[in-house]
Design a protein around this motif. Sequence first.
Motif, PDB file in Angstrom:
ATOM      1  N   VAL A  35       1.331  -1.008  -0.057  1.00 43.17           N
ATOM      2  CA  VAL A  35       0.231  -0.062   0.271  1.00 43.17           C
ATOM      3  C   VAL A  35       0.536   0.992  -0.171  1.00 43.17           C
ATOM      4  CG1 VAL A  35      -2.044   1.145   1.657  1.00 43.17           C
ATOM      5  CG2 VAL A  35      -2.093  -1.178   0.860  1.00 43.17           C
ATOM      6  N   ASP A  36       0.738   1.688  -0.977  1.00 51.64           N
ATOM      7  CA  ASP A  36       1.088   2.906  -0.946  1.00 51.64           C
ATOM      8  C   ASP A  36       0.866   4.505  -0.282  1.00 51.64           C
ATOM      9  OD1 ASP A  36       3.862   2.580  -2.460  1.00 51.64           O
ATOM     10  OD2 ASP A  36       2.654   3.553  -4.481  1.00 51.64           O
ATOM     11  N   VAL A  37       0.977   4.947   0.337  1.00 48.58           N
ATOM     12  CA  VAL A  37       0.926   6.341   1.351  1.00 48.58           C
ATOM     13  C   VAL A  37       1.326   7.373   1.055  1.00 48.58           C
ATOM     14  CG1 VAL A  37       0.455   7.263   3.803  1.00 48.58           C
ATOM     15  CG2 VAL A  37       0.589   4.920   3.592  1.00 48.58           C
ATOM     16  N   VAL A  38       0.639   8.399   0.148  1.00 48.77           N
ATOM     17  CA  VAL A  38       0.254   9.245  -0.597  1.00 48.77           C
ATOM     18  C   VAL A  38      -0.140  10.781   0.519  1.00 48.77           C
ATOM     19  CG1 VAL A  38       0.733  10.301  -2.690  1.00 48.77           C
ATOM     20  CG2 VAL A  38       1.091   7.876  -2.766  1.00 48.77           C
ATOM     21  N   ALA A  39       0.862  11.623   0.020  1.00 53.10           N
ATOM     22  CA  ALA A  39       0.213  13.049   0.295  1.00 53.10           C
ATOM     23  C   ALA A  39       0.082  14.286  -0.535  1.00 53.10           C
ATOM     24  CB  ALA A  39       0.891  13.215   1.785  1.00 53.10           C
ATOM     25  N   GLY A  40      -1.105  14.379  -0.496  1.00 51.65           N
ATOM     26  CA  GLY A  40      -1.146  15.998  -1.571  1.00 51.65           C
ATOM     27  C   GLY A  40      -1.035  17.508  -1.609  1.00 51.65           C
ATOM     28  N   THR A  41       0.163  17.641  -1.099  1.00 55.71           N
ATOM     29  CA  THR A  41       0.443  19.034  -1.188  1.00 55.71           C
ATOM     30  C   THR A  41       0.426  20.193  -2.166  1.00 55.71           C
ATOM     31  OG1 THR A  41       2.698  19.074  -1.658  1.00 55.71           O
ATOM     32  CG2 THR A  41       1.828  17.934  -0.096  1.00 55.71           C
ATOM     33  N   GLY A  42       0.580  21.626  -1.778  1.00 50.70           N
ATOM     34  CA  GLY A  42       0.174  22.443  -2.298  1.00 50.70           C
ATOM     35  C   GLY A  42       1.529  22.426  -3.880  1.00 50.70           C
ATOM     36  N   ILE A  43       2.311  21.503  -3.244  1.00 50.18           N
ATOM     37  CA  ILE A  43       3.942  22.037  -4.805  1.00 50.18           C
ATOM     38  C   ILE A  43       3.601  19.898  -5.191  1.00 50.18           C
ATOM     39  CG2 ILE A  43       4.815  23.210  -2.948  1.00 50.18           C
ATOM     40  CD1 ILE A  43       6.474  20.314  -1.570  1.00 50.18           C
ATOM     41  N   GLY A  44       2.675  19.383  -4.969  1.00 54.40           N
ATOM     42  CA  GLY A  44       3.282  18.134  -5.895  1.00 54.40           C
ATOM     43  C   GLY A  44       2.157  16.848  -4.687  1.00 54.40           C
ATOM     44  N   SER A  45       2.600  15.844  -5.066  1.00 54.00           N
ATOM     45  CA  SER A  45       2.152  15.026  -4.127  1.00 54.00           C
ATOM     46  C   SER A  45       3.286  14.044  -4.007  1.00 54.00           C
ATOM     47  CB  SER A  45       2.017  13.310  -5.644  1.00 54.00           C
ATOM     48  OG  SER A  45       0.561  13.480  -5.386  1.00 54.00           O
ATOM     49  N   VAL A  46       4.048  13.666  -2.395  1.00 56.33           N
ATOM     50  CA  VAL A  46       4.439  12.993  -1.953  1.00 56.33           C
ATOM     51  C   VAL A  46       4.320  12.009  -1.469  1.00 56.33           C
ATOM     52  CG1 VAL A  46       6.644  13.345  -0.310  1.00 56.33           C
ATOM     53  CG2 VAL A  46       5.867  15.644  -1.014  1.00 56.33           C
ATOM     54  N   ARG A  47       4.487  10.587  -2.084  1.00 52.42           N
ATOM     55  CA  ARG A  47       4.845   9.642  -1.075  1.00 52.42           C
ATOM     56  C   ARG A  47       5.712   8.797  -0.152  1.00 52.42           C
ATOM     57  NH1 ARG A  47       6.619   3.312  -3.888  1.00 52.42           N
ATOM     58  NH2 ARG A  47       8.645   3.929  -2.642  1.00 52.42           N
ATOM     59  N   LEU A  48       5.041   8.980   1.122  1.00 48.49           N
ATOM     60  CA  LEU A  48       5.163   8.949   2.317  1.00 48.49           C
ATOM     61  C   LEU A  48       6.223   7.475   2.569  1.00 48.49           C
ATOM     62  CD1 LEU A  48       2.709  10.823   4.283  1.00 48.49           C
ATOM     63  CD2 LEU A  48       4.910  11.771   3.740  1.00 48.49           C
ATOM     64  N   LYS A  49       5.322   6.806   1.974  1.00 44.93           N
ATOM     65  CA  LYS A  49       6.021   5.072   2.673  1.00 44.93           C
ATOM     66  C   LYS A  49       5.407   4.472   1.541  1.00 44.93           C
ATOM     67  CE  LYS A  49       7.115   2.743   6.341  1.00 44.93           C
ATOM     68  NZ  LYS A  49       7.601   2.905   8.269  1.00 44.93           N
ATOM     69  N   GLN A  50       5.871   3.114   1.550  1.00 48.06           N
ATOM     70  CA  GLN A  50       4.990   2.139   0.677  1.00 48.06           C
ATOM     71  C   GLN A  50       4.853   0.570   2.314  1.00 48.06           C
ATOM     72  OE1 GLN A  50       6.236  -1.261  -2.163  1.00 48.06           O
ATOM     73  NE2 GLN A  50       4.759   0.557  -3.448  1.00 48.06           N
ATOM     74  N   LEU A  51       3.792   0.522   2.626  1.00 44.14           N
ATOM     75  CA  LEU A  51       3.352  -0.523   4.026  1.00 44.14           C
ATOM     76  C   LEU A  51       3.379  -1.903   2.596  1.00 44.14           C
ATOM     77  CD1 LEU A  51       0.069   1.515   5.302  1.00 44.14           C
ATOM     78  CD2 LEU A  51       2.599   1.495   5.655  1.00 44.14           C
ATOM     79  N   GLN A  52       4.280  -2.844   3.533  1.00 47.46           N
ATOM     80  CA  GLN A  52       4.075  -4.376   3.287  1.00 47.46           C
ATOM     81  C   GLN A  52       3.482  -4.971   4.200  1.00 47.46           C
ATOM     82  OE1 GLN A  52       6.011  -4.749   0.572  1.00 47.46           O
ATOM     83  NE2 GLN A  52       6.450  -2.094   0.572  1.00 47.46           N
ATOM     84  N   PRO A  53       2.777  -6.380   4.091  1.00 48.78           N
ATOM     85  CA  PRO A  53       2.152  -6.836   4.620  1.00 48.78           C
ATOM     86  C   PRO A  53       2.759  -6.683   6.440  1.00 48.78           C
ATOM     87  CG  PRO A  53       2.806  -8.568   2.552  1.00 48.78           C
ATOM     88  CD  PRO A  53       3.928  -6.903   2.868  1.00 48.78           C
ATOM     89  N   GLY A  54       1.943  -7.327   7.066  1.00 50.87           N
ATOM     90  CA  GLY A  54       1.746  -6.448   8.542  1.00 50.87           C
ATOM     91  C   GLY A  54       2.263  -5.058   9.283  1.00 50.87           C
ATOM     92  N   ASP A  55       2.424  -4.754   7.831  1.00 53.38           N
ATOM     93  CA  ASP A  55       2.421  -2.769   8.681  1.00 53.38           C
ATOM     94  C   ASP A  55       0.342  -2.403   8.635  1.00 53.38           C
ATOM     95  OD1 ASP A  55       5.017  -1.948   8.354  1.00 53.38           O
ATOM     96  OD2 ASP A  55       4.565  -1.299   6.260  1.00 53.38           O
ATOM     97  N   CYS A 115      -3.884   6.490   0.858  1.00 51.92           N
ATOM     98  CA  CYS A 115      -3.412   4.692   1.035  1.00 51.92           C
ATOM     99  C   CYS A 115      -4.154   4.155  -0.023  1.00 51.92           C
ATOM    100  CB  CYS A 115      -4.019   4.247   2.030  1.00 51.92           C
ATOM    101  SG  CYS A 115      -3.173   5.234   3.906  1.00 51.92           S
ATOM    102  N   VAL A 116      -3.267   3.889  -1.579  1.00 51.19           N
ATOM    103  CA  VAL A 116      -3.539   3.550  -2.253  1.00 51.19           C
ATOM    104  C   VAL A 116      -2.748   1.488  -2.361  1.00 51.19           C
ATOM    105  CG1 VAL A 116      -3.823   3.339  -4.909  1.00 51.19           C
ATOM    106  CG2 VAL A 116      -3.313   5.421  -3.763  1.00 51.19           C
ATOM    107  N   ALA A 117      -3.463   0.480  -2.765  1.00 49.39           N
ATOM    108  CA  ALA A 117      -3.521  -0.740  -2.699  1.00 49.39           C
ATOM    109  C   ALA A 117      -2.154  -0.569  -3.723  1.00 49.39           C
ATOM    110  CB  ALA A 117      -4.385  -1.704  -3.351  1.00 49.39           C
ATOM    111  N   VAL A 118      -0.921  -1.518  -3.987  1.00 50.35           N
ATOM    112  CA  VAL A 118      -0.139  -1.322  -4.926  1.00 50.35           C
ATOM    113  C   VAL A 118      -0.236  -2.648  -5.500  1.00 50.35           C
ATOM    114  CG1 VAL A 118       2.521  -1.601  -5.500  1.00 50.35           C
ATOM    115  CG2 VAL A 118       0.854   0.246  -4.036  1.00 50.35           C
ATOM    116  N   GLY A 119      -0.647  -3.079  -6.662  1.00 46.71           N
ATOM    117  CA  GLY A 119      -1.252  -4.312  -7.000  1.00 46.71           C
ATOM    118  C   GLY A 119      -2.119  -5.641  -6.253  1.00 46.71           C
ATOM    119  N   ALA A 120      -2.277  -6.364  -6.626  1.00 49.94           N
ATOM    120  CA  ALA A 120      -3.369  -7.522  -5.677  1.00 49.94           C
ATOM    121  C   ALA A 120      -3.153  -7.245  -4.367  1.00 49.94           C
ATOM    122  CB  ALA A 120      -3.139  -8.743  -6.222  1.00 49.94           C
TER     123      ALA A 120
END
Length: 137
Positions: free
Chosen positions: A44-64, A81-86
């Motif tokens: 799962v990608d954690v992405v924050a939209g800001t006035g200066i663009g998007s910032v990927r804060l972290k990619q969560l893995q199993p167990g997170d 929070c957006v799913a990456v792949g299945a």
Amino acid sequence: SGLDDVGQRRVMRAMTPESVRDGAVLIEQGAPTPGLQVVLSGAVDVVAGTGIGSVRLKQLQPGDVFGEMGLITGRPASARCVAVGATRVARLATPAFVELQAALPTLGTRLAELSASREAFNARFLPDDGDARPGAL
């Protein structure tokens, strides 16, 4: 962590597993948090939209886990929070969390610690001028 076996089983029984497709939005920035979620497989990608663009804060893995910040603070989600792949997640809806937190105070304490830690981490990467825009990507 911090819960005994009985507490862990109680939380697990209250969670609902779900398979989601690539690109599925699990939490929308600026919206109320639907509950606590745990990544079971995929990412799962954690992405924050800001006035200066998007910032990927972290990619969560199993167990997170994710969604705890909104549950603890009551504020709208600070990132999308957006799913990456299945991806497969386990969800704990907000009402179930409230009930469990009353019965298992350690659960709320541990999630509050995680929430504070993540908020400090996110602050390092996001502008502090209040320019974050919900949903901007």
